[in-house]
Design an enzyme around this catalytic site. Structure first.
Site, PDB file in Angstrom:
ATOM      1  N   ILE A   8      -4.094  42.744  -8.732  1.00  0.00           N
ATOM      2  CA  ILE A   8      -4.322  41.473  -8.043  1.00  0.00           C
ATOM      3  C   ILE A   8      -4.506  40.399  -9.111  1.00  0.00           C
ATOM      4  CG2 ILE A   8      -6.847  41.752  -7.935  1.00  0.00           C
ATOM      5  CD1 ILE A   8      -6.653  40.633  -5.013  1.00  0.00           C
ATOM      6  N   LEU A  10      -5.109  35.775  -9.876  1.00  0.00           N
ATOM      7  CA  LEU A  10      -5.529  34.476  -9.338  1.00  0.00           C
ATOM      8  C   LEU A  10      -4.373  33.490  -9.411  1.00  0.00           C
ATOM      9  CD1 LEU A  10      -7.674  32.381  -8.401  1.00  0.00           C
ATOM     10  CD2 LEU A  10      -8.167  31.984 -10.835  1.00  0.00           C
ATOM     11  N   GLY A  11      -4.027  32.865  -8.284  1.00  0.00           N
ATOM     12  CA  GLY A  11      -3.005  31.821  -8.252  1.00  0.00           C
ATOM     13  C   GLY A  11      -3.601  30.466  -8.598  1.00  0.00           C
ATOM     14  N   THR A  12      -2.762  29.549  -9.074  1.00  0.00           N
ATOM     15  CA  THR A  12      -3.283  28.237  -9.504  1.00  0.00           C
ATOM     16  C   THR A  12      -2.452  27.059  -8.992  1.00  0.00           C
ATOM     17  OG1 THR A  12      -2.052  28.351 -11.592  1.00  0.00           O
ATOM     18  CG2 THR A  12      -4.294  29.221 -11.611  1.00  0.00           C
ATOM     19  N   TRP A  13      -1.532  27.316  -8.057  1.00  0.00           N
ATOM     20  CA  TRP A  13      -0.724  26.227  -7.490  1.00  0.00           C
ATOM     21  C   TRP A  13      -1.634  25.270  -6.708  1.00  0.00           C
ATOM     22  CZ3 TRP A  13       2.396  26.493  -2.383  1.00  0.00           C
ATOM     23  CH2 TRP A  13       3.227  25.353  -2.264  1.00  0.00           C
ATOM     24  N   ASP A  37      -2.129  33.600 -12.727  1.00  0.00           N
ATOM     25  CA  ASP A  37      -0.753  33.138 -12.519  1.00  0.00           C
ATOM     26  C   ASP A  37      -0.685  31.616 -12.686  1.00  0.00           C
ATOM     27  OD1 ASP A  37       2.053  33.758 -11.399  1.00  0.00           O
ATOM     28  OD2 ASP A  37       1.384  32.068 -10.175  1.00  0.00           O
ATOM     29  N   TYR A  42       2.835  23.279 -12.072  1.00  0.00           N
ATOM     30  CA  TYR A  42       1.553  23.068 -11.394  1.00  0.00           C
ATOM     31  C   TYR A  42       0.757  21.955 -12.091  1.00  0.00           C
ATOM     32  CZ  TYR A  42       2.659  27.632  -9.301  1.00  0.00           C
ATOM     33  OH  TYR A  42       3.282  28.680  -8.667  1.00  0.00           O
ATOM     34  N   LYS A  71       5.587  30.003 -15.872  1.00  0.00           N
ATOM     35  CA  LYS A  71       6.949  29.921 -15.314  1.00  0.00           C
ATOM     36  C   LYS A  71       7.706  28.732 -15.887  1.00  0.00           C
ATOM     37  CE  LYS A  71       4.886  31.554 -11.007  1.00  0.00           C
ATOM     38  NZ  LYS A  71       3.656  30.795 -10.837  1.00  0.00           N
ATOM     39  N   HIS A 104      11.221  30.164 -12.583  1.00  0.00           N
ATOM     40  CA  HIS A 104      10.490  29.834 -11.354  1.00  0.00           C
ATOM     41  C   HIS A 104      11.395  29.896 -10.120  1.00  0.00           C
ATOM     42  CE1 HIS A 104       6.647  27.445 -10.175  1.00  0.00           C
ATOM     43  NE2 HIS A 104       7.089  28.128  -9.140  1.00  0.00           N
ATOM     44  N   SER A 215      -0.685  30.728   2.464  1.00  0.00           N
ATOM     45  CA  SER A 215      -0.964  29.397   1.902  1.00  0.00           C
ATOM     46  C   SER A 215      -1.584  28.450   2.936  1.00  0.00           C
ATOM     47  CB  SER A 215       0.365  28.801   1.379  1.00  0.00           C
ATOM     48  OG  SER A 215       0.141  27.884   0.343  1.00  0.00           O
ATOM     49  N   LYS A 263      -4.766  32.215  -4.335  1.00  0.00           N
ATOM     50  CA  LYS A 263      -5.347  31.048  -5.024  1.00  0.00           C
ATOM     51  C   LYS A 263      -6.680  30.718  -4.369  1.00  0.00           C
ATOM     52  CE  LYS A 263      -6.106  26.415  -4.609  1.00  0.00           C
ATOM     53  NZ  LYS A 263      -6.637  25.665  -3.448  1.00  0.00           N
ATOM     54  N   ASN A 273     -12.124  37.779  -2.778  1.00  0.00           N
ATOM     55  CA  ASN A 273     -10.720  38.177  -2.869  1.00  0.00           C
ATOM     56  C   ASN A 273     -10.488  39.344  -3.820  1.00  0.00           C
ATOM     57  OD1 ASN A 273     -10.373  36.101  -1.139  1.00  0.00           O
ATOM     58  ND2 ASN A 273      -9.277  34.751  -2.547  1.00  0.00           N
TER      59      ASN A 273
HETATM   60  P1  NAP Z   1      -2.612  31.552  -0.742  1.00  0.00           P
HETATM   61  O1  NAP Z   1      -3.202  32.205  -1.920  1.00  0.00           O
HETATM   62  O2  NAP Z   1      -1.977  32.389   0.315  1.00  0.00           O
HETATM   63  O3  NAP Z   1      -3.703  30.629  -0.015  1.00  0.00           O
HETATM   64  C1  NAP Z   1      -4.519  29.745  -0.723  1.00  0.00           C
HETATM   65  C2  NAP Z   1      -5.434  29.057   0.276  1.00  0.00           C
HETATM   66  O4  NAP Z   1      -6.293  30.019   0.892  1.00  0.00           O
HETATM   67  C3  NAP Z   1      -6.317  27.994  -0.327  1.00  0.00           C
HETATM   68  O5  NAP Z   1      -6.364  26.916   0.580  1.00  0.00           O
HETATM   69  C4  NAP Z   1      -7.678  28.675  -0.426  1.00  0.00           C
HETATM   70  O6  NAP Z   1      -8.713  27.735  -0.290  1.00  0.00           O
HETATM   71  C5  NAP Z   1      -7.652  29.605   0.751  1.00  0.00           C
HETATM   72  N1  NAP Z   1      -8.439  30.828   0.504  1.00  0.00           N
HETATM   73  C6  NAP Z   1      -8.476  31.565  -0.621  1.00  0.00           C
HETATM   74  N2  NAP Z   1      -9.277  32.615  -0.475  1.00  0.00           N
HETATM   75  C7  NAP Z   1      -9.791  32.538   0.787  1.00  0.00           C
HETATM   76  C8  NAP Z   1     -10.677  33.348   1.520  1.00  0.00           C
HETATM   77  N3  NAP Z   1     -11.215  34.441   0.990  1.00  0.00           N
HETATM   78  N4  NAP Z   1     -10.967  32.961   2.794  1.00  0.00           N
HETATM   79  C9  NAP Z   1     -10.428  31.851   3.331  1.00  0.00           C
HETATM   80  N5  NAP Z   1      -9.560  31.045   2.682  1.00  0.00           N
HETATM   81  C10 NAP Z   1      -9.245  31.395   1.413  1.00  0.00           C
HETATM   82  O7  NAP Z   1      -1.537  30.444  -1.127  1.00  0.00           O
HETATM   83  P2  NAP Z   1      -0.747  29.895  -2.407  1.00  0.00           P
HETATM   84  O8  NAP Z   1      -1.640  29.140  -3.289  1.00  0.00           O
HETATM   85  O9  NAP Z   1       0.462  29.238  -1.844  1.00  0.00           O
HETATM   86  O10 NAP Z   1      -0.242  31.198  -3.169  1.00  0.00           O
HETATM   87  C11 NAP Z   1      -0.987  31.845  -4.164  1.00  0.00           C
HETATM   88  C12 NAP Z   1      -0.395  31.625  -5.539  1.00  0.00           C
HETATM   89  O11 NAP Z   1       0.941  32.107  -5.606  1.00  0.00           O
HETATM   90  C13 NAP Z   1      -0.234  30.159  -5.949  1.00  0.00           C
HETATM   91  O12 NAP Z   1      -1.457  29.542  -6.253  1.00  0.00           O
HETATM   92  C14 NAP Z   1       0.720  30.285  -7.101  1.00  0.00           C
HETATM   93  O13 NAP Z   1       0.047  30.743  -8.262  1.00  0.00           O
HETATM   94  C15 NAP Z   1       1.679  31.356  -6.557  1.00  0.00           C
HETATM   95  N6  NAP Z   1       2.875  30.750  -5.889  1.00  0.00           N
HETATM   96  C16 NAP Z   1       4.081  30.883  -6.507  1.00  0.00           C
HETATM   97  C17 NAP Z   1       5.213  30.322  -5.949  1.00  0.00           C
HETATM   98  C18 NAP Z   1       6.534  30.493  -6.626  1.00  0.00           C
HETATM   99  O14 NAP Z   1       7.497  29.764  -6.275  1.00  0.00           O
HETATM  100  N7  NAP Z   1       6.657  31.420  -7.561  1.00  0.00           N
HETATM  101  C19 NAP Z   1       5.121  29.613  -4.737  1.00  0.00           C
HETATM  102  C20 NAP Z   1       3.886  29.510  -4.111  1.00  0.00           C
HETATM  103  C21 NAP Z   1       2.771  30.099  -4.682  1.00  0.00           C
HETATM  104  P3  NAP Z   1      -9.956  27.700  -1.321  1.00  0.00           P
HETATM  105  O15 NAP Z   1      -9.420  27.188  -2.642  1.00  0.00           O
HETATM  106  O16 NAP Z   1     -10.894  26.747  -0.665  1.00  0.00           O
HETATM  107  O17 NAP Z   1     -10.500  29.089  -1.420  1.00  0.00           O
END
Ligand code: NAP
Length: 311
Positions: A8, A10-13, A37, A42, A71, A104, A215, A263, A273
Site C-alpha cells: 500500500i 500514499l497518494g499525493t494528487w 506516490d 501534482y 511520473k 504518466h 477519489s 491519498k 488507511n
Molecule cells: P482516493 O485515494 O481514492 O481518494 C482520496 C480522497 O479520499 C480524499 O478526498 C481523502 O480526503 C479521502 N479519504 C482518504 N482516506 C479516507 C478515509 N479513511 N475515510 C474517508 N475519506 C478518506 O483518490 P485519488 O487521490 O484520486 O487517488 C489516490 C492517488 O492515486 C492520488 O493521490 C495519486 O497519487 C494517484 N493517482 C494517479 C493517477 C494517474 O493518472 N496515474 C490518477 C489519479 C490518482 P482526506 O485528505 O480528507 O483524507
C-alpha cells in the site's frame, strides 16, 4: 524496498503545497508508510522533497526503507526532455534516485501558454479552438527508450507506465529492452478492470490501484456521481469486520494483489488507511465486492481532452 514487497502507499494528487509535506512526513514518521506516490504534474514535489529531507536527515527513516515513485508528465515525452524532467523531479524531491519512474499517460502534449488555464480550468495541457487536446508527434517508443537511459544512468531503479491499456502494453513489450515494472491504473470496486490486471500479472507487470476509493474528494456527490464508501455491500462488510468502508476497499485491493495508493491529508485517515493488515476478507466477501463492478471510470480524459483514451 522491492516492488514485489509493496502492499500500500500514499497518494499525493491534489495535496496542496501547504499540506502535502506535512501529510508525507506524518505518514513516514507516525504511520509506518513505506511507499509514496508523487508526480511532477501534482506541482507539490518541492514541498514533499522538504518532508523527505526532514525525515531522512533526522534518521527517523532510512531512504532505502521507502519506495518513492514519480511520473514523467506528457509535455516532457521528447527524447531530450526526459532526462531534464527526471533530474528536476529528483532535485525537487531532494533525492539521488527514484525507486520507480512512470510515464504518466501514453500521450505527448504541448504545454499551455504561459502556464495559462484552459477552458476546464486545467493548466496541464493546451486545447485547440474546438476544445480538442493538441498532441505532439512523439511516439511512445522514443519516450520509453529515453526512460531506459535513466535506469542505465542510475537515476531510477525501475521504470513503468500509467494509464496503459493492454494493446499499448503489447506494443511497448515488442521493443522494450527494459520491461515496464508497473502499470498504475484506476482501480476500485466500481472499476475493477480484472482482465487488464490479469494481463499485467501474466506479463510480470505489477499493478498499482489509483483512486482506490473512487477519489471522493474530486468526484462523488458534488458531481452527481456515487460515493463508494456509501455502497450498501461495502458498508455491510465494513460493519461485519468493525472496519471502515475505506479499509474494506483497500483490503480488497491488496487481496487481489494490486497496490492501492489512497491519498489523504488527514492524520486519522492516514492511520486508518494503513491499518488493514489485521483482518482478511473471506472468499464470499471478495466475491460480493467483485459483483459491484460497473465500469465506472472517474478519471476520464475524454471529459477534458475530447480524446476517447479508454474507448
Ligand atoms: P482516493 O485515494 O481514492 O481518494 C482520496 C480522497 O479520499 C480524499 O478526498 C481523502 O480526503 C479521502 N479519504 C482518504 N482516506 C479516507 C478515509 N479513511 N475515510 C474517508 N475519506 C478518506 O483518490 P485519488 O487521490 O484520486 O487517488 C489516490 C492517488 O492515486 C492520488 O493521490 C495519486 O497519487 C494517484 N493517482 C494517479 C493517477 C494517474 O493518472 N496515474 C490518477 C489519479 C490518482 P482526506 O485528505 O480528507 O483524507
Amino acid at each position: 524496498m522491492k516492488i514485489q514487497d509493496l502492499k500500500i502507499g500514499l497518494g499525493t494528487w491534489k495535496s496542496p503545497i501547504d499540506k502535502a509535506g506535512a501529510a508525507v512526513e506524518f505518514a513516514l514518521r507516525e504511520a509506518e508508510y513505506n511507499h509514496i506516490d508523487c508526480a511532477a504534474i501534482y506541482r507539490n514535489e518541492k514541498e514533499i522533497g522538504e518532508a523527505f529531507k526532514n525525515v531522512f536527515n533526522s534518521g527517523a527513516r532510512k531512504r532505502e526503507e521507502v519506495f518513492i515513485t514519480s511520473k514523467l508528465w506528457n509535455t516532457e515525452h521528447a527524447r531530450d526532455h526526459v532526462l531534464p524532467a527526471c533530474k528536476q523531479t529528483l532535485a525537487d524531491l531532494q533525492l539521488e534516485y527514484l525507486d520507480l519512474y512512470l510515464m504518466h499517460w501514453g500521450i505527448a502534449t504541448v504545454p499551455s501558454d504561459d502556464n495559462a488555464q484552459n477552458i476546464h480550468g486545467r493548466y496541464e495541457e493546451k486545447l485547440n479552438a474546438d476544445g480538442f487536446l493538441i498532441t505532439e508527434k512523439i511516439p511512445i517508443r522514443e519516450t520509453w527508450e529515453a526512460m531506459e537511459e535513466l535506469v542505465k544512468a542510475g537515476l531510477v531503479k525501475a521504470i513503468g507506465v500509467s494509464n496503459f491499456t493492454a494493446p499499448m502494453i503489447v506494443d511497448l513489450l515488442s521493443y522494450a529492452n527494459i520491461k515496464p515494472a508497473m502499470n498504475q491504473i484506476e482501480l476500485h470496486p466500481y472499476l475493477q478492470q480484472t482482465a487488464l490486471v490479469e494481463f499485467c500479472r501474466y506479463n510480470d507487470i505489477a499493478v498499482t490501484a489509483y483512486s482506490p476509493q473512487g477519489s471522493p474528494g474530486n468526484y462523488g456527490k458534488a458531481k452527481g456521481l456515487p460515493v463508494l464508501g456509501e455502497d450498501p455491500i461495502i458498508v455491510e462488510i465494513a460493519k461485519h469486520h468493525s472496519k471502515s468502508p475505506t479499509q474494506i476497499m483497500l483490503r480488497w485491493a491488496i487481496q487481489r494483489n494490486t497496490i492501492p495508493i489512497p491519498k489523504s491529508l488527514n492524520p486519522e485517515h492516514l492511520k486508518e488507511n494503513i491499518d488493514v493488515f489485521d483482518f482478511e476478507l473471506s472468499f464470499d466477501n471478495m466475491q460480493k465486492i467483485a459483483g459491484l463492478d460497473r465500469g465506472l471510470r472517474f478519471v476520464n480524459p475524454s471529459d477534458w481532452w475530447k480524446i476517447p483514451y479508454f474507448g
